[in-house]
Write a protein that holds these residues in place. Sequence first.
Motif, PDB file in Angstrom:
ATOM      1  N   VAL A 218       0.859  -1.190   0.000  1.00  0.00           N
ATOM      2  CA  VAL A 218       0.000   0.000   0.000  1.00  0.00           C
ATOM      3  C   VAL A 218       0.895   1.240   0.000  1.00  0.00           C
ATOM      4  CG1 VAL A 218      -0.173   0.253   2.516  1.00  0.00           C
ATOM      5  CG2 VAL A 218      -2.007   1.130   1.071  1.00  0.00           C
TER       6      VAL A 218
ATOM      7  N   ALA B 160      -3.892  -0.943  -5.959  1.00  0.00           N
ATOM      8  CA  ALA B 160      -5.321  -0.694  -6.164  1.00  0.00           C
ATOM      9  C   ALA B 160      -5.655  -0.575  -7.650  1.00  0.00           C
ATOM     10  CB  ALA B 160      -5.734   0.581  -5.428  1.00  0.00           C
TER      11      ALA B 160
ATOM     12  N   GLU C  46      -9.585  -8.182  -5.187  1.00  0.00           N
ATOM     13  CA  GLU C  46      -9.289  -7.458  -3.953  1.00  0.00           C
ATOM     14  C   GLU C  46      -7.819  -7.035  -3.998  1.00  0.00           C
ATOM     15  OE1 GLU C  46     -10.833  -6.466  -1.082  1.00  0.00           O
ATOM     16  OE2 GLU C  46     -12.742  -6.907  -2.069  1.00  0.00           O
ATOM     17  N   PRO C  47      -7.488  -5.843  -3.511  1.00  0.00           N
ATOM     18  CA  PRO C  47      -6.079  -5.430  -3.515  1.00  0.00           C
ATOM     19  C   PRO C  47      -5.143  -6.454  -2.868  1.00  0.00           C
ATOM     20  CG  PRO C  47      -7.462  -3.572  -2.949  1.00  0.00           C
ATOM     21  CD  PRO C  47      -8.368  -4.769  -3.004  1.00  0.00           C
ATOM     22  N   MET C  48      -5.603  -7.115  -1.802  1.00  0.00           N
ATOM     23  CA  MET C  48      -4.742  -8.089  -1.138  1.00  0.00           C
ATOM     24  C   MET C  48      -4.517  -9.337  -1.991  1.00  0.00           C
ATOM     25  SD  MET C  48      -3.426  -6.973   1.635  1.00  0.00           S
ATOM     26  CE  MET C  48      -3.239  -5.475   0.657  1.00  0.00           C
TER      27      MET C  48
ATOM     28  N   THR D 181       0.680  -3.012   5.101  1.00  0.00           N
ATOM     29  CA  THR D 181      -0.703  -3.020   5.589  1.00  0.00           C
ATOM     30  C   THR D 181      -0.825  -3.600   6.990  1.00  0.00           C
ATOM     31  OG1 THR D 181      -1.034  -5.116   4.425  1.00  0.00           O
ATOM     32  CG2 THR D 181      -1.778  -3.114   3.311  1.00  0.00           C
TER      33      THR D 181
ATOM     34  N   MET E  91      -8.154   1.174  -0.754  1.00  0.00           N
ATOM     35  CA  MET E  91      -7.386   0.883   0.457  1.00  0.00           C
ATOM     36  C   MET E  91      -7.326   2.127   1.330  1.00  0.00           C
ATOM     37  SD  MET E  91      -4.372  -1.203  -1.540  1.00  0.00           S
ATOM     38  CE  MET E  91      -3.673  -2.100  -0.162  1.00  0.00           C
ATOM     39  N   GLN E  92      -8.032   2.097   2.455  1.00  0.00           N
ATOM     40  CA  GLN E  92      -8.053   3.258   3.344  1.00  0.00           C
ATOM     41  C   GLN E  92      -8.301   2.819   4.779  1.00  0.00           C
ATOM     42  OE1 GLN E  92     -11.989   5.527   3.057  1.00  0.00           O
ATOM     43  NE2 GLN E  92     -11.757   4.791   0.939  1.00  0.00           N
ATOM     44  N   TRP E  93      -7.760   3.630   5.706  1.00  0.00           N
ATOM     45  CA  TRP E  93      -7.860   3.322   7.132  1.00  0.00           C
ATOM     46  C   TRP E  93      -8.255   4.587   7.904  1.00  0.00           C
ATOM     47  CZ3 TRP E  93      -4.431   1.315   3.738  1.00  0.00           C
ATOM     48  CH2 TRP E  93      -4.268  -0.073   3.706  1.00  0.00           C
TER      49      TRP E  93
ATOM     50  N   PHE F 168      -4.527   6.768   3.740  1.00  0.00           N
ATOM     51  CA  PHE F 168      -3.534   5.689   3.619  1.00  0.00           C
ATOM     52  C   PHE F 168      -2.141   6.300   3.759  1.00  0.00           C
ATOM     53  CE2 PHE F 168      -4.685   7.334  -0.513  1.00  0.00           C
ATOM     54  CZ  PHE F 168      -3.471   7.532  -1.162  1.00  0.00           C
TER      55      PHE F 168
END
Length: 445
Positions: free
Chosen positions: A21, A36, A45-47, A76, A157-159, A167
Motif C-alpha cells: 500500500v 489498487a 481485492e487489492p490483497m 498493511t 485501500m483506506q484506514w 492511507f
Amino acid sequence: MYRYLTYLGYRVRYVRNITDVGHLTGDADEGEDKIAKKAKLEQLEPMEVAQQYTDTYHRDMEALNTIRPSIEPRATGHIPEQIELVQAILAEGLAYEVNGSVYFDVLKYNEKQQYGKLSGRVLEELVSGSRELDGQSEKRNAVDFALWKKAAPEHLMQWDSPWGKGFPGWHLECTAMSSKYLGKHFDIHGGGMDLMFPHHECEIAQGNACNHVDPAKYWMHNNMITINGQKMGKSLGNFITLQELFTGQHPLLEQAYSPMTIRYFILTAHYRSTLDFSNEALKGAEKGYKKLMNGLRTAQKLQARPPLAQEAPDEKQVQQVEQILRQLFRAMDDDFNTAQAIGHLFNLLKKINSLYTGQLAAEALGETLFRELLTRYVHFVTEILGLREEQPNHQEALLEALLGVYSEAKTARNYAKVDAIRAQLKAVGIVVKDMKQGIDWAYEE
C-alpha cells in the motif's frame, strides 16, 4: 551479504518488507495506488494482487536459492505504527496537515538537518527546479512529501486516522518497520540505486525527525540492469522476467538459462556495477557455472579420501594455496566483491583439478591445508555464493548406471557402443572422462 555475514559467525536479523500500500503510480504523492490500480483492472481485492506478486517473487527467489529473511513484514500490517510516526513528526513541528493529508516539511527540517546528504542533492536546486509546480498542490513546497494521504471515497485501500480516512505515504512504511524490528539505528540498509532519491533520502529525514538519529550506518545500493547495452524497460520492449529467462520464452533470448546460471551471472559483477544481460554473456555464465559445479563434484570426491599417511610439504605450493585462500576472504571483505572472489575460486579449482589428476600430490600440501582447500572451495560455492547443482538426484544414479555399461563395453572392446554412449551423453551436456583411476563424467563446459 546475509550468507557471508552468517558464515563469518555474525547473528544477522534480516528484514525485507513488502510494499502492499502507499506506492503511487509515478512514484509521486499524486495518482493511484499501484496495487489498487491493478485490482480495479482485474476485478480483484487489492490483497489478492499483493499476494499474487508476493507468491511469484517467493517462487523466483526460491529458484535462485536465496535464503528467506528473518522477518518479512507488510505495510498493511503496520498501519498503527505508521500513524504513530506521523503523530511524532507532527509533534516535532516538522510536518503539517492539509485537508486530511499530512506532509513532511522539508524546508523546516533542513534548517537543522541536511536533506539530500545521501544522494548529494542540493535542496536549493531542488526547490528552484520545482517552482513551476507552486500553486498547483496543497503542499507548502513542491519538495515536501506525503506522510499520510486523504483517501477519496472510491479509494480501495483506506484506514481511519486522526486526520480522517486515508492511507500512508510510500516512504513511511520503511521507517515504521525498520524502527520496530531493527531499532532506531541499525547497521545496513539495502536497495536499488533508483531508490537513493527520493525514497531513502525521505527515510533519513523521517528517522531524524522522529527518532533523532540516522536510520542506518551503511547504505548499500545495487546498480541497474541493462539488456544488450540498453536500460531495461517495458516501454523499450526489452523487459525480461525471471520466468522468461528460465524458460527462454522471450524474443531476445536464444535459449533458456537455468536459475543457477542466472545467479552465477549476477555474482560475476560487483553489486555496484551495471549488469548487462546478453545471450553471449549468459552463455559464458553457463560455462562458468558448470566449471564450478564440476569442481564441486571433484572436491567432494577428494574429501572422501582417507587421511594422508605421510606428508612431504612443497613450500611453493603451500604458499600459493594459502595466498588464494586469503584472497578469497579479502575479496568478500572488500564490499562483498563476489566478482573477484569467483576469479580466486577458479585459481583454487586449478589446484583441485591437479590434485584429482595426480599432477599435484596431496602430500605436498599436508593434511591440514589439503582439507582446508577442499572445505573452503565447497563452502564458498555452496554456502557463500549459494550455488547448487541442478541435476536431479535420480539423474546421478542413472548416469552412474550408464557409465557402468560404458565401462563394460570398453572392457569388451565394443567401441561402437562406447561411441554411442559418449554421443548420447554429450547430446545432453555430459562429457565422459577416461582417467587412470577410472571412468568419470563432467558437465560439458
